[in-house]
Every structure is written in C-alpha cells, then in structure tokens.
Scaffold this active site. Structure first.
Site, PDB file in Angstrom:
ATOM      1  CE1 TYR A 105      -3.854   2.686   1.345  1.00 18.59           C
ATOM      2  CE2 TYR A 105      -1.762   3.613   2.272  1.00 18.59           C
ATOM      3  CZ  TYR A 105      -3.202   3.724   1.745  1.00 18.59           C
ATOM      4  OH  TYR A 105      -3.828   4.534   2.020  1.00 18.59           O
ATOM      5  CD  GLU A 192      -6.064   4.308  -0.659  1.00 14.20           C
ATOM      6  OE1 GLU A 192      -6.111   4.478   0.629  1.00 14.20           O
ATOM      7  OE2 GLU A 192      -7.003   3.793  -1.253  1.00 14.20           O
TER       8      GLU A 192
END
Ligand code: GDP
Ligand code: MN
Length: 397
Positions: A105, A192
């Site tokens: 991530y 993101e």
C-alpha cells in the site's frame, strides 16, 4: 471530488507511474472485445473491475478474473448493474490480469494538521489501510514530504527499505516521486495506490521478472481547486453524486449534510460553525452546514431552503443572518417566498440582525405564518429551534 479508477489511472500514467494498460466497457459484449484484444497480445487472463466511487469492490464481487472473452462477458454481465454500497455499476474496467507476488500500500495525503503532504506505506496491501492500522500498526510507515522540495530521495529510500521493497529501490523511488507529482499537479488531497503490487512477468525465455505495478488507485481532488482544472471537472461522475450536492454546487452554495434534525441557514462559514456549535451545546443536532454567502438574494435563499428540506430528517429550521452585505429584507423576502412554495411544513425560527433588520421583521410579521417565529438573540433562536425539533420528533406531524 473522487475520480473513477479509469480516470485516476490516466493521471498516474501521465506522471510516469507503471499502470497496466486498460480499457473501459459498458456492455458485456464490449468487455469481451476488449478482453479478446488483451488476450491476443499475450495476457494469460484479464481482470474485470466495477467502476464505482466506493472501495472494497473486490469483497463485494466487483472484481473478477477471466481467461477467455466468453468468461469476460460473463463476468461483466455479473458486475454491470451490481449495487456496491449504494452505487450502481455502469461501467467496468478491463485489463490484463497481473500475477501478483505481494501486495503493498502506498499513498500520499494532505496532512492538514502538519501542513505537509504525508506518505503512508504498508507492507500489507490489498486490504483497507484502516484495517491494517487496527490489526498490525507496525506494518505501516509514515513520512512527511518536505514542504517545498517534496519527498527527498533519502526519505523515499528509507520508506522503500521499511516496506521490504529494497530489491526494487529505483522503481520505488520513481513511483514515490510520481505519486507526489500527480498530487501536486492535480491539486489532489489524496493519491492512493492499493494494491501497489510486485508483479511477476513471464519473459520469452521462460524465466520471469518482478516489477512493481499500480493495480488500483483512488484519487480525490480538492474541490476548491477545480476551477483551475477544467479537464478534471469533466471527469466528474454526476451519476454517482448526491442530488442535493449537485443542486448546491449549481447554486454556488456551500452545503454539507449532517445527521441531525435542525436545518441551518446561515451567512458566513464562521457564523455557520458557531451556530452548529450552539445547537449542540443546547442539546440539539444540526442537520447540515450551510453558508448562503454574503449578499444573498431572495432566489438564493429559496434555493437554500429547498436543499434543507430535501432532507427528510429535518424537524426544525434555524435561520441566522448577520446582515452586512446581505440585506435582511432580501433574506426575509426569500424566506417568505420559499415558505409559500414548500411542500413540507417545518417550523422555523429566524434571527436577522444588521442591515435592514427592521424591514426584515416587518416582512416576516406580515407573512402571518404561525410556525415562523423570530428571535432577538442567537441564544434564544437556538433554544427555540432545539425545542421545536424535540417537539416535532416526539410527535411527528
Ligand atoms: P478494491 O477492492 O475496490 O480495492 O479493488 P482492487 O482493484 O484493489 O482489487 C481488489 C483485489 O483484487 C486486489 O487486492 C487483488 O488481490 C485482486 N486483483 C486486482 N487486480 C488484480 C489483477 O490484475 N490480478 C490478480 N491476480 N488479482 C487482482
Ligand atoms: Mn484497492
């Protein structure tokens, strides 16, 4: 404003980030044709993904793999029309499926408290970052970018090693920089990548090579910056926006829906915040934040009233106007006009002070509406609004 994945991926590509090729389809047949194209150019499988502005599509059945055009059509047929957390799927993204070795991530987000851009990385990707933060906080690494220079190379390297991606140092540093560039160039407040995946690519000589790829991305643009990004404004998906939000934007009203029962119409953001605080202190709950702005004219007031009443949970309305540029009589006329047109009858307390407050009082008194009362002070107005809402909630009309 949230961008759909296929738009967000365009922005990432423009900044040199590694994004697998993709196409968008709105019918199973179109998805099959796109799948055919990717399969013919060497992909083993394709991935079909719902394009909606909510996360967790995978868990909701909105992400499927397919090995043939027929399977792709089937997957698209299943996903199109699906309701994912209240969003109807109208389009799917079709892309060559990556062979994932590990999911990470990586995001950058505007950290308002620190007044810097914050990079967040996690060695556990593919799941929601909030979940990782709760279950395994040590997997998460944070670093603030320099306010003028951005993420410095040594910071990017440290983050890379912390995530265990040392074997992909150069790729990672380029990705982190590209992420920051995407954020700044588009006035995004969040970029993101989840998952940022180590992907195994087969080579012609039967060996394989690992690279990092951005398989899913979420970008939100600062609404206040959209004026200077007409191209991004074009990417807005009206199908997925709240009707009330669209109406508010068209009127140039700053409106945010909340969970309470007391509708608020106030001029000035600071006064609106104060009004909400006072409502809470008096034991009530505001139903919205609404700043009708300075110089509000009657038609704007009427439009604001429609926005407030579009929320079924509103039981009382509190109007708090400090007449500076805004003229009290204009607002009062707007209120009376809105009142005469409104379908749902909700009691209202009005406090207008400042420019033409006396004219406003006359106009409101002449209207002769028993459920429209005026208050001389803000404290009194708040008290009455809270009492009205409590009464209406106890005995619904
Ligand atoms: P989200 O659930 O809305 O975040 O959608 P994602 O695009 O992140 O997909 C969810 C999960 O599906 C990912 O975490 C992966 O495990 C899987 N997935 C997505 N794309 C691919 C792909 O190209 N190949 C493989 N094997 N899995 C994928
Ligand atoms: Mn994801």
């Amino acid at each position: 404003m949230k961008l759909q994945e296929y738009h967000a991926k365009t922005l990432l590509s423009e900044h040199g980030l590694p994004v697998p090729p993709y196409a968008v389809a709105d019918t199973p047949a179109a998805a099959a044709a796109e799948a055919q194209r990717f399969l013919a150019s060497g992909a083993g499988r394709v991935v079909i993904k719902a394009q909606v502005l909510v996360g967790g599509r995978g868990k909701a059945g909105g992400v499927k793999l397919a090995a043939t055009p027929e399977e792709a059509a089937e997957a698209a047929d299943h996903i199109l029309g699906l309701d994912i957390k209240g969003s109807l799927v109208r389009r799917v993204l079709v892309a060559p499926a990556a062979e994932i070795a590990h999911e990470y991530y990586l995001s950058c987000v505007l950290d308002r408290a620190a007044r810097r851009v914050l990079f967040i990385g996690s060695s556990e990707g593919g799941v929601e970052i909030e979940q990782v933060a709760a279950d395994n906080p040590s997997a998460i690494h944070r670093v603030h970018a320099h306010p003028h220079l951005g993420l410095l190379d040594y910071q990017a390297r440290e983050l890379c090693f912390a995530l265990g991606l040392g074997a992909h140092l150069r790729e990672f540093v380029a990705i982190a920089r590209g992420l920051y560039a995407t954020m700044i160039a588009n006035d995004a407040d969040l970029v993101e990548i989840n998952p940022l995946a180590v992907v195994r690519e087969p080579l012609p000589d039967a060996t394989a090579r690992d690279t990092i790829q951005c398989l899913d991305t979420k970008i939100t643009i600062d609404d206040s910056a959209l004026d200077r990004h007409p191209r991004l404004e074009q990417m807005r998906d009206l199908d997925e926006e709240d009707r009330v939000d669209i109406a508010a934007r068209e009127q140039g009203l700053s409106f945010i829906r909340l969970n309470g029962t007391i509708g608020c119409m106030v001029n000035g953001a600071g006064l609106a915040m104060t009004t909400m605080d006072l409502i809470k202190r008096a034991g009530g709950e505001p139903a919205n934040f609404l700043d009708i702005g300075g110089g509000a004219k009657a038609d704007r007031v009427a439009a604001a009233m429609r926005l407030i009443l579009a929320d079924d949970s509103v039981r009382a309305i509190l109007v708090n106007i400090f007449g500076g540029i805004a003229r009290g009589d204009e607002v009062a006329r707007g209120l009376v006009e809105a009142r005469s047109m409104q379908e749902r009858h909700v009691p209202m307390v009005v406090r207008i002070v400042g420019t033409n407050a006396d004219l406003a009082a006359d106009i409101l008194a002449e209207a002769g509406d028993p459920d429209l009362i005026t208050a001389a002070t803000l404290d009194e107005a708040v008290e009455q609004a809270v009492a009205m809402a409590a009464q209406a909630t106890a005995a619904p009309a």
